[in-house]
Scaffold this motif. Structure first.
Motif, PDB file in Angstrom:
ATOM      1  N   ILE A  22       0.837  -1.201   0.000  1.00  0.00           N
ATOM      2  CA  ILE A  22       0.000   0.000   0.000  1.00  0.00           C
ATOM      3  C   ILE A  22       0.872   1.251   0.000  1.00  0.00           C
ATOM      4  O   ILE A  22       0.606   2.223  -0.727  1.00  0.00           O
ATOM      5  CB  ILE A  22      -0.943  -0.005   1.212  1.00  0.00           C
ATOM      6  N   THR A  33      -4.046   3.203  -6.897  1.00  0.00           N
ATOM      7  CA  THR A  33      -4.125   2.553  -5.595  1.00  0.00           C
ATOM      8  C   THR A  33      -5.404   2.933  -4.868  1.00  0.00           C
ATOM      9  O   THR A  33      -6.064   2.095  -4.238  1.00  0.00           O
ATOM     10  CB  THR A  33      -2.902   2.925  -4.743  1.00  0.00           C
ATOM     11  N   LYS A  34      -5.791   4.210  -4.946  1.00  0.00           N
ATOM     12  CA  LYS A  34      -7.008   4.660  -4.276  1.00  0.00           C
ATOM     13  C   LYS A  34      -8.259   4.151  -4.982  1.00  0.00           C
ATOM     14  O   LYS A  34      -9.256   3.823  -4.334  1.00  0.00           O
ATOM     15  CB  LYS A  34      -7.025   6.185  -4.210  1.00  0.00           C
ATOM     16  N   ARG A  37      -9.001   0.375  -4.131  1.00  0.00           N
ATOM     17  CA  ARG A  37      -8.685   0.199  -2.720  1.00  0.00           C
ATOM     18  C   ARG A  37      -9.288  -1.074  -2.125  1.00  0.00           C
ATOM     19  O   ARG A  37      -8.735  -1.631  -1.179  1.00  0.00           O
ATOM     20  CB  ARG A  37      -9.148   1.410  -1.924  1.00  0.00           C
ATOM     21  N   LEU A 122      -7.874   2.897   3.054  1.00  0.00           N
ATOM     22  CA  LEU A 122      -6.564   2.293   2.809  1.00  0.00           C
ATOM     23  C   LEU A 122      -5.702   2.338   4.063  1.00  0.00           C
ATOM     24  O   LEU A 122      -5.026   1.358   4.404  1.00  0.00           O
ATOM     25  CB  LEU A 122      -5.856   3.021   1.663  1.00  0.00           C
TER      26      LEU A 122
END
Length: 736
Positions: A22, A33-34, A37, A122
């Motif tokens: 992460i 990545t977001k 998630r 996250l």
């Protein structure tokens, strides 16, 4: 077999991959990545599931072969000093790793939906995975230094998790309080570790136990110093497992999200202190009086936690004090030398308390969406009630956890708590009386929580979203559409009053009405939560862990039941290597007749507590009639005044946390602050004053002298001869 043990290092390292990935993803590909998630939640669950399967495999091997495996490698070698790191796999390690992974998986599945609307989604899963890594590293540690490193990592993770919503002042204060309180215990733990290294010259458990036992048997060690070091070691467990007097951080830790409360209070952080005492029990058991001290702290915590839970209004805070009391039972068992029963209660309590906390989270999740319930009111049990028809699965699971913690057979905690209660009679009658009476208090306050939350009718006394202090409203949507009605502050609903929210008229569902049916694994919409007109059942991803934990609560007690002719249960057979290390005999389970004879008294006490809670709290309007019935028996007079004072005193004692927090605030927090202010005053006015005075005097002397200097040598000579003459003239008259 040995080849399987060689790969045990993956137990703490696998969950560590999630926070690392992460972090790398947010650094290199933040947008992707977001957006993806929920993938990290799946990875967290998957990796922890692999660790769980591996831990179960190791446990099966240990049950079959009764073996202990230790693997070490050198980290630092300097002359006579050698520090080795590694991992130790024994029954205690396997029990703790199974608890951490199974409860952790349930919490992660639950959190996927519970935290789906939170912006810190996250960050939450990164913290949770790192917390699991720290706990798994702690339970697999092979020496005291390694334990201390992971002990501090657990404390750091708890600080981050409790203060997850750090923008809220209450959460920020709670995580600081937990951090500072645990630092006291951790400092004592560090001093104890160094003290025992000075005595034995080793950090490794096996060497430490053998060397210290030989020193004690030969009377070659100072018992006062050894006892002091043992108390310092135990201080770390007191703080981490919320034992008296360092328990004050535990109820405030409820400011974190509910899944965090379930993870911390079930099988992880608070269990770390129990684990430490169990790991070091071969060390404590040979020191006079230290076992009695452990048992004393345990019995005080048992009774204090139960009494402080009696009048709490916050559902999570009531469960937190319940955790404190049950941890006291485990510490009492360890102090009495009942190693097996302490670990048995650790197992049964972990699943029951995880079920209760996740159930409370489901209730809070439902209450937050009702029109008129602001988030800060959603945990208040006084504002709940009548949820049985709306959250039936949550209600059933919560009832199972309540019955288990109350000690009702055949649920999990009955089997373990009953054995601790029986052992207490053999240890001390005074301790036994306190422990058995606390069992009745446990049943009382647990059913008080259950009845206030689920039974009766939805309480109408709450504020609406307008925030007006004198305006009360209630929802009409329990059976129909939304609506509210202003009522008087002193409004009380009578049984015969035809209030509109009891209407049987069926209204057409609007867009706010949520269907309970849905896909088994639902994809959360990351938008703002809608508000509904009535409580509703949680999503399937939140209900699945409740169902699984409910099954654990039903059947995990079978570990301590003997089903064979040898009358040896699975847990006792599992713990044979550790029991042999303590030089204790593996006691066979008692016969069924003797068991039921001993259990009948504890069950009777539990049912008495349940009956008392039902008499007072079910339902809310009947309780008013019950109080009127009590008033008719106890008429106004000296006896009634005395009874009122006693009841009010008990309530104030419980609701105000036995005034311990106020005492710490008055004499410790404010005392330290006053000492700091005094030191600050001394530093500024005295130390700095002397320095500044020297500078000011030098300045004025210099200013005065500069006017005496005109640059003429004749003036200097005149001043010189005048001063010398004056000196000799004064000296002549003085000496004369």
């Amino acid at each position: 077999m040995e080849q399987t043990y060689q790969y045990a290092w993956i137990i703490p390292l696998l969950p560590l991959m999630v926070p690392m990935l992460i972090g790398v993803g947010l650094l290199l590909f933040p947008t992707a990545t977001k957006n993806l998630r929920r993938m990290w939640a799946f990875q967290s669950i998957l990796l922890l599931s692999i660790v769980m399967i591996f831990s179960i495999n190791l446990s099966i091997e240990q049950i079959n072969r009764s073996s202990i495996y230790q693997y070490l490698w050198s980290w630092t070698i300097n002359n006579d000093f050698s520090l080795e790191f590694g991992y130790l796999i024994d029954p205690l390690t396997s029990i703790m790793s199974i608890l951490i992974t199974t409860v952790g998986i349930m919490v992660l599945i639950y959190s996927d939906n519970y935290m789906s609307h939170d912006q810190g989604y996250l960050r939450f899963f990164a913290y949770m995975s790192f917390f699991s890594t720290s706990m798994l590293g702690l339970v697999t540690s092979s020496n005291l230094i390694q334990i201390y490193i992971f002990w501090e990592l657990v404390g750091m993770c708890s600080y981050l998790l409790i203060g997850f919503w750090f923008a809220r002042p209450a959460a920020a204060n709670a995580c600081q309080k937990a951090f500072v309180t645990n630092r006291l215990g951790d400092f004592g733990l560090l001093l104890g570790i160094l003290g025992f290294y000075w005595i034995t010259g080793s950090f490794e458990f096996r060497d430490l136990f053998e060397i210290f036992k030989n020193l004690i048997s030969k009377n070659e060690v100072n018992l006062i110093f050894a006892t002091l070091c043992a108390v310092l070691l135990f201080t770390g467990a007191i703080a981490k497992s919320a034992q008296f007097p360092l328990h004050v951080w535990l109820p405030d830790a409820m400011e974190g999200p509910t899944p965090i409360s379930a993870l911390i209070h079930a099988a992880t952080m608070v269990a770390a202190g129990i684990f430490l005492v169990a790991r070091l029990l071969p060390l404590f058991i040979v020191i006079p009086y230290i076992m009695n001290f452990i048992a004393l702290i345990g019995i005080i915590t048992v009774f204090l936690g139960a009494t402080l839970a009696l009048a709490q209004k916050d559902i999570k805070r009531g469960l937190a004090y319940s955790t404190m009391s049950q941890l006291g039972y485990m510490m009492l068992a360890l102090g009495m030398g009942s190693y097996r029963n302490a670990l048995f209660h650790l197992i049964t309590h972990a699943y029951s308390k995880a079920l209760l906390f996740l159930g409370s989270g489901s209730v809070i999740h439902s209450m937050e969406t009702i029109v008129g319930y602001s988030p800060d009111k959603s945990q208040n049990m006084v504002l709940m009630g009548g949820l049985t028809k709306h959250v039936p699965i949550t209600k059933t699971s919560f009832l199972l956890g309540t019955l288990s913690l109350s000690g009702i057979p055949p649920l999990a905690c009955f089997w373990s708590k009953d054995e601790i209660l029986n052992d207490s009679w053999l240890y001390s009658p005074i301790f036994a009386i306190i422990a058995w009476s606390t069992a009745g208090l446990t049943a009382f306050y647990m059913f008080r929580i259950y009845l206030l939350t689920f039974e009766g009718h939805l309480n109408v006394h709450f504020q609406n979203y307008s925030g007006k202090q004198n305006t009360l409203s209630y929802s009409l949507s329990l059976w129909g559409k939304r609506g509210s009605k202003k009522i008087n502050k002193n409004f009380r609903l009578n049984n015969n009053e035809n209030a509109s929210f009891f209407s049987q008229k069926i209204y057409k569902s609007d867009e706010n009405v949520r269907s309970i049916r849905g896909p088994f694994i639902s994809i959360a919409q990351f938008k703002n939560k809608k508000t509904y007109s009535y409580p509703y059942e949680s999503d399937n991803t939140m209900l699945l862990p409740l169902i699984i934990l409910g099954l654990f609560t039903l059947f995990v007690g079978c570990l301590g039941i003997s089903f064979n002719q040898e009358r040896v249960d699975i847990l006792t057979k599992w713990l044979v290597p550790s029991i042999n290390l303590l030089n204790q005999e593996s006691e066979n389970s008692m016969g069924w007749y003797e068991f039921f004879k001993n259990a009948s008294f504890s069950v009777s006490i539990a049912y008495f507590g349940i009956f008392t809670a039902s008499f007072l709290y079910k339902p809310i309007y009947s309780s008013l009639q019950n109080f009127n019935l009590i008033n008719s028996f106890v008429k106004r007079g000296p006896k009634r005044i005395l009874l009122d004072k006693i009841l009010n005193g008990i309530y104030d004692w419980s609701y105000n946390r036995a005034y311990i927090d106020s005492f710490y605030k008055k004499f410790l927090t404010e005392g330290v602050r006053g000492l700091a202010e005094l030191t600050h005053f001394f530093d500024r006015r005295v130390i700095d004053g002397i320095t500044n005075s020297v500078g000011v005097i030098s300045f004025f002397v210099g200013e005065g002298i500069k006017y005496l200097g005109g640059g003429r040598i004749s003036s200097y000579l005149f001043l010189y001869f005048f001063s010398v003459s004056t000196f000799f003239f004064i000296s002549f008259f003085i000496l004369r």
